[in-house]
Each structure stands twice: as structure tokens, then as C-alpha cells.
Design a protein around this motif. Sequence first.
Motif, short mmCIF file in Angstrom:
data_model
loop_
_atom_site.label_atom_id
_atom_site.label_comp_id
_atom_site.label_asym_id
_atom_site.label_seq_id
_atom_site.Cartn_x
_atom_site.Cartn_y
_atom_site.Cartn_z
N GLN A 314 0.81 -1.21 0.00
CA GLN A 314 0.00 0.00 0.00
C GLN A 314 0.85 1.26 0.00
OE1 GLN A 314 -2.60 0.28 3.40
NE2 GLN A 314 -4.19 1.23 2.17
N TYR B 198 -10.69 -0.40 7.01
CA TYR B 198 -9.81 0.75 7.21
C TYR B 198 -8.91 0.93 5.98
CZ TYR B 198 -6.24 3.71 9.36
OH TYR B 198 -5.37 4.73 9.63
N ASN B 199 -8.87 2.16 5.44
CA ASN B 199 -8.23 2.31 4.13
C ASN B 199 -6.70 2.29 4.18
OD1 ASN B 199 -7.76 4.79 5.20
ND2 ASN B 199 -8.85 5.95 3.64
N LYS B 200 -6.12 2.26 5.37
CA LYS B 200 -4.66 2.15 5.42
C LYS B 200 -4.23 0.84 6.08
CE LYS B 200 -4.00 7.08 5.41
NZ LYS B 200 -4.01 8.26 6.27
#
Lengths: 351, 239
Positions: A314, B198-200
Motif C-alpha cells: 500500500q 480501514y483504508n490504510k
Amino acid sequence: MFDAVLNLNSWFLFFALYLVVGFILAKDVYGFVPKLMSSIGWPIEFTQKLFGTKSLPYLFLFPNILIFGLFTFLPLFMNFGFSVTDGTSINFENRAFSGLDNLARITQEIQIDTGGINVENAKFKSALYDTFVFVILQVPIMILIALFTAIVLNREVIGRGFWRAVFFYPVMLSPVVVAFLWTLILKRQGMLSQTLIDWNWISEPIQWLMDPNWTMFWSIFVYTWAHMGFYMLILLAGLQSIPRDLYEAAQMDGTSERRVFWRITLPLLMPILLVVTVLSLIKAVQAFEELYALQVGWISLVSYIVENAGIRGQKTFFGLGIAAMASLIVALILIVLSLLQFYLTRRQVKL
Amino acid sequence: MDRTAHRWAGPAFSYGAKFHENGVPILVDDGFKAFAETFVGWHEEGLMPAEGWPAGGGTAYKNAAPLFLDGTVAMHMSGSWMLGNYDANITDFEWKVVPIPCGSGGCGAMPGGSGVVAFKSTKEPEVSASFIDFLSQAGRAGYFASNTSNITAHQGLQKAGIDYSGVSQRVSAGLSTFAANAGKAAESTPQAYWFQGYNKNFAIYGIVPDYITKAITGEMSLDDALAAIDADVAAKIAE
């Protein structure tokens, strides 16, 4: 419209048209073949007529410069940009200028965004230190082995071509294949541990690639195994460029083999040895593929950059900037090494 | 256990780890620490394999399936996508899926098929909403799950179980167990759904194994590793 262009018949028509234009513009030459050549090459001749002979070389350089600029120089400048800006986007409109914040993020004890301890600092330092240890050990070891192998293979040994191929073969393997092969041998339940247990040399299998005592040893071993052949080949070519008559003269004077090596072979090989050293230094600083695929227990500088850049996994908000800043530091090291090579080869020309 | 915090989080929830407070990650709390100690202890005792987490470097994911397939470990904690592989490739021993164990914090598991979502920025919100509504009707959701061997996000079906067509009895039972786990986790450890969404979260998936491995191999003390997890996560999610 596109169908027509792709159609084979229309290609033929376009080519005919091209030739007709060429025939009209072609130089006034006699004979069918010169006229045909002139008709085929009309764009070049026409440009030459338009811009003159002097500027023509630049025209030929243009396509290469365009590709070089697009894929080498542009990323270089973008990298500078990334290192002084923040954000996940690669579009500069969405990146905020941050000055030297990214340098602080990888070198300061306190994390500037959170105010807590900075783990990135320790990671970067250990990547820098471990890579330094790797380079300092790997390069001399590899050069010595390559030199030794080249000298042996320069002699009249049986199956010389075969042995040269054997030592060069790993160079042709993909780094991932190299890593896969050695993982089979070096993983905890791999061949090495099993064999040593069978011989009663060790009682517990060892995780050779991760064990802090062994990871650097095997990194250097596998990396040297994979790259040694290339440098051996250059040294071999260097050895063969040494004039035979020097050896014959030494032989007539009854010089000992050891003295021949120190007084003839080594001094005459020195320029090539220097180039090989600097080339392998640069390569070792950039070491990545094999080590990454092997999953060794330390992080090389380039692994550190890949890890942070958000290429795998990410993206983080500061990751790309941190990676760009780290890559500039690697670039600085490489510039110094390249200048060294430049200086040494210049001196060699003077000699 | 596969080398990622996605697996590790499940038992950590069961030990009482909260993982967030009002949407902000707070990884290291008492529950997190308790499970970290237990987990490192399992490696010291030899209960967890040295070929698992300690064999991975940095933040890299490591699949533990080969260790179960060759019989090195007696249990593999992973997701429902393993069932087809195991059903086809395990011929010399019997295996089955068991429910996730429960602890003082609940029965924690990261959800698999946790929901059907649409893009917030869609130009057709009504159409998207009606499509989600269409998919989530019990009958259709059951039909979809049954025919695609997916675990369902439908709470009613999670409880009732689904009769999977075209798969072996043991895979069908396994899929139902996984679906039931997801339902149980939704009730007892809702933080699993927060973490999943959760995007992280991907940054955290790598950071936890990175430092926990260092604590296992003795490169760092557990306290230092936990402090480093907190610091690294804070830095990686900072904007």
C-alpha cells in the motif's frame, strides 16, 4: 478509417504513393537503381536539402534522445521533485512542497509528523550500514575469485571452453531463478541443513537466509556466484590482450612463475582490474533482485527504496518522497563511484 | 498462521485488542500486548513453526499452506480460499475446518466476504443501491454463495448455513464454518469489520509481522518491538 489503414491493400497503395512522391522529388541521377534508391530515400534527401548536411546528424539522434529523455531524464527530474514534496499522487499538482522534510524523516531521531521515536531513521541507517558491509566484503572477494578463475582458465586446461561456460552460466540466469535455486538449498528444511544433519555436524536445522550470523555470508556467496562469471570474462579478455612475447622473454631469462605474475601479469592487467572493481562496486551498491527474492535477513538500500515507494503493498502519504530522497542518496554514492571510474580510466589512457 | 497482521489480528481481537478508537488506530493496548507475548512464547516453545513467521523477512507476506500440506504443522489459520486447494491436494490425512477459538475479548476473526459495496463517487447511486439490494436478498445471496463457493455476508444465512452445491461435503461444511465465524466476529469483535474496511490497513498488515518477527528471533525485546509497531504505524498513516 483505421480499418482502411490496417488493410494490406491500402498499405500497398500508400507505398506506391510514397514512391511516386519520391520519384518526383528524387535527384536527377542516371540509371534505374540509383533512381530507385533515391526515390525510396526521399524523406532523408529532402530533409537534407531543407536543413543542410550539418544538422542532419542531430535529426538521426533525435528519436534516441526522445526515448532517452522520456524514460531516463524525465524520471530523474521527477525523482528530484518527489523527494521535496509529499503525497500519494505522482501528479505534482496534488503534491505539496515540503523542502527537506523527507530527509529529516529518514535521518532524524524524532519523527517530525508524530513527534514520537523515528523507526525510519533506524531502518535507513541499518540499510546503509548493511549495504556498506555487503559491498566492502563482496567486491574484493568476488574480484579475487574472478581473477583466480580467469588465470586458471587462461591456461591450457582440459575442457577449457566447458569450464569457462560453467563459470559464466549463472550470469545468464534470471536473478529470480538464482534466488529460487538457492532458496531450495538454504531454507530451514533445505538441502544444506538436511545434509549437515545427516552428517551429524548440526543437530537443529538452520535458517541460513534469516539467521543473523549467516544471512550476510550467504547473501555474499549467492551474489558472488551469480555475478562472478561476468567479471571473470572481462579479466580473461584482459589476460589474453597481454602480449605473448613478454612471457617468452621472461621464460628465456628464467624468471620464476611468481615473479612473472607480480611483474608482468598483474601490472598489465591493472587497468582492467580497476575498471572491473569500480563496475562491481556500483553493481553491489545497487544489489537488489537476488537479495529481495531470497528474502535475506537484512534490507539493502534498493530494497529499502522499493519497500517505501509503494510499488508493492500500500502507498503511504510520505512513502514516495522518502523513497525518492533515499534514491538520491544512493545516486550520490554512485556518482562518486562513477567519477572514480572516470578518473581511473582517464589515468589509464595517459599511461 | 500466514505471515500477515490480517491473520494475526483475529486472535488478538479475542485477547481483547481494540485496534482503534473512533476510527483512529491504536494498535498496542493490553489485549494486543497479551497476544504478542503469547505468540512469541508459542515460538519459543516450538508450538509455532520456525518455517513460518521467523522465516519471512521485513514486511513480506508468507503463505503457511505448504507447511500444512506437507504435515509440518497440525493446524493452519487462513481463509476459505484454501479449501479447494486442500480438498484437491491432501490425500494422505483427514482434515476439517474448526470454529475460531474465543477469548475474553470475543471470537475474533477478520471477515472474508464482509459485504458488497459500491463506489461513493458513482454517477448512478440509485442504480448501485438497488443492485446491492438485489444481491442481498436472502434467496439470491444464498444462491450466489452456494454456486460460487463464497462465504456469505448475509447475517441470516451465516447463522442458518448454506448448502453448497458442486463441492465435497467437507468443503461445504468448511465454508459454512467460515461464514458462521464471520457472523460471530461481527457480533463479538466489531473492530474486525473496522480493520477490514480501514483504508490504510495494508501498511499495518506488514508492520506487525516485521517487528513481531524481530521479537521472536531475539533481535529486539518485545517491548521495543511493540513500541516500534506503534511508532511505525503512526508514521505510515500520518498525512
